[in-house]
Design a protein around this motif. Structure first.
Motif, PDB file in Angstrom:
ATOM      1  N   ARG A  40       1.688   4.499  -3.243  1.00  0.00           N
ATOM      2  CA  ARG A  40       1.203   5.854  -3.002  1.00  0.00           C
ATOM      3  C   ARG A  40       1.966   6.859  -3.858  1.00  0.00           C
ATOM      4  NH1 ARG A  40       1.325   5.816   3.602  1.00  0.00           N
ATOM      5  NH2 ARG A  40      -0.236   4.168   3.934  1.00  0.00           N
ATOM      6  N   ARG A  41       1.267   7.910  -4.246  1.00  0.00           N
ATOM      7  CA  ARG A  41       1.925   8.977  -5.005  1.00  0.00           C
ATOM      8  C   ARG A  41       2.823   9.806  -4.100  1.00  0.00           C
ATOM      9  NH1 ARG A  41      -0.014  14.499  -6.696  1.00  0.00           N
ATOM     10  NH2 ARG A  41       1.343  15.093  -8.421  1.00  0.00           N
ATOM     11  N   ASP A  96       0.831  -1.208   0.000  1.00  0.00           N
ATOM     12  CA  ASP A  96       0.000   0.000   0.000  1.00  0.00           C
ATOM     13  C   ASP A  96       0.863   1.254   0.000  1.00  0.00           C
ATOM     14  OD1 ASP A  96      -2.617   1.423   0.393  1.00  0.00           O
ATOM     15  OD2 ASP A  96      -1.629   2.006   2.256  1.00  0.00           O
ATOM     16  N   ARG A  97       1.910   1.265   0.802  1.00  0.00           N
ATOM     17  CA  ARG A  97       2.800   2.430   0.867  1.00  0.00           C
ATOM     18  C   ARG A  97       3.586   2.590  -0.432  1.00  0.00           C
ATOM     19  NH1 ARG A  97       5.933   5.872   4.069  1.00  0.00           N
ATOM     20  NH2 ARG A  97       8.163   5.820   3.638  1.00  0.00           N
TER      21      ARG A  97
END
Length: 219
Positions: A6-7, A2-3
């Protein structure tokens, strides 16, 4: 995972990185964020250098985790001293040297940009997880409600004046319908009345946010 998709990635110093991708290249933007001020009254240049050094380490880590390949442009925070620019460049090279993929890193430009290339081995993490958005076709943008409202006005006038449709029903997405409730529907009805036409409204939550349909209500 998930990390890694990330943008925006925060740094321990309070700065952050922005990751973006175009057809031609990947770009990584370094920002000072919460570190933009120096409450201790120390050297501002050194504070920015410290953020850039931390960013160089995180960039090398993220490029490996995300499996980013091809041309990569890193936009570091501007530093006045060429010595400090070299410190950041050397830190980035040192952190990238253990990558299994072949990397080529050029010097830092006067605008604080570092160009590098990294060998493509397979699809990047984001390409593996995501597919193109059918709504925005990968642009990340959809039209504003205001823009769609202007298009509806043009279509309404064309249907009444050019195609002689005097009994119509406008069907929109519920969110767009709520926006139109704030005055635009009254304006459309006024346009219809001036041409002796009748206009009704309806909603359809299966419609694209930017789509709308006109139906003839004549039997």
């Amino acid at each position: 995972i998930d990390r890694a998709i990330r943008r925006k990635i925060w740094l321990g110093s309070g700065g952050y990185l922005f990751f973006d991708r175009t057809e031609a290249m990947h770009t990584i933007d370094v920002n000072s964020g919460r570190s933009s001020t120096n409450p201790t009254g120390g050297d501002v240049e050194e504070t920015l250098v410290r953020i850039n050094l931390e960013a160089a380490e995180e960039i090398a880590r993220q490029v490996r985790i995300r499996n980013i390949g091809g041309l990569i442009i890193c936009d570091f925070i501007d530093m006045r001293s060429r010595k400090n620019q070299k410190r950041v460049l050397e830190r980035l090279k040192d952190c990238m040297k253990d990558h299994s993929a072949k990397c080529t890193i050029l010097g830092i430009s006067e605008f604080g940009l570092i160009e590098m290339t990294r060998q493509r081995s397979r699809e990047s993490l984001s390409q593996t997880i995501y597919t193109g958005c059918p709504y925005c076709t990968g642009s990340g943008l959809v039209k504003s409600h205001e823009s769609v409202s202007v298009e509806i006005e043009r279509s309404l006038k064309k249907l009444i004046l050019s195609q002689n449709q005097f009994a119509l029903k406008l069907v929109t997405h519920p969110e767009l319908n709520r926006y139109l409730d704030d005055g635009d529907k009254d304006y459309y009805e006024k346009i219809a009345r001036l041409s002796n036409a009748h206009l009704e409204f309806g909603v359809n939550d299966t419609l694209h946010l930017n789509d709308y349909l006109f139906y003839s209500t004549l039997n």
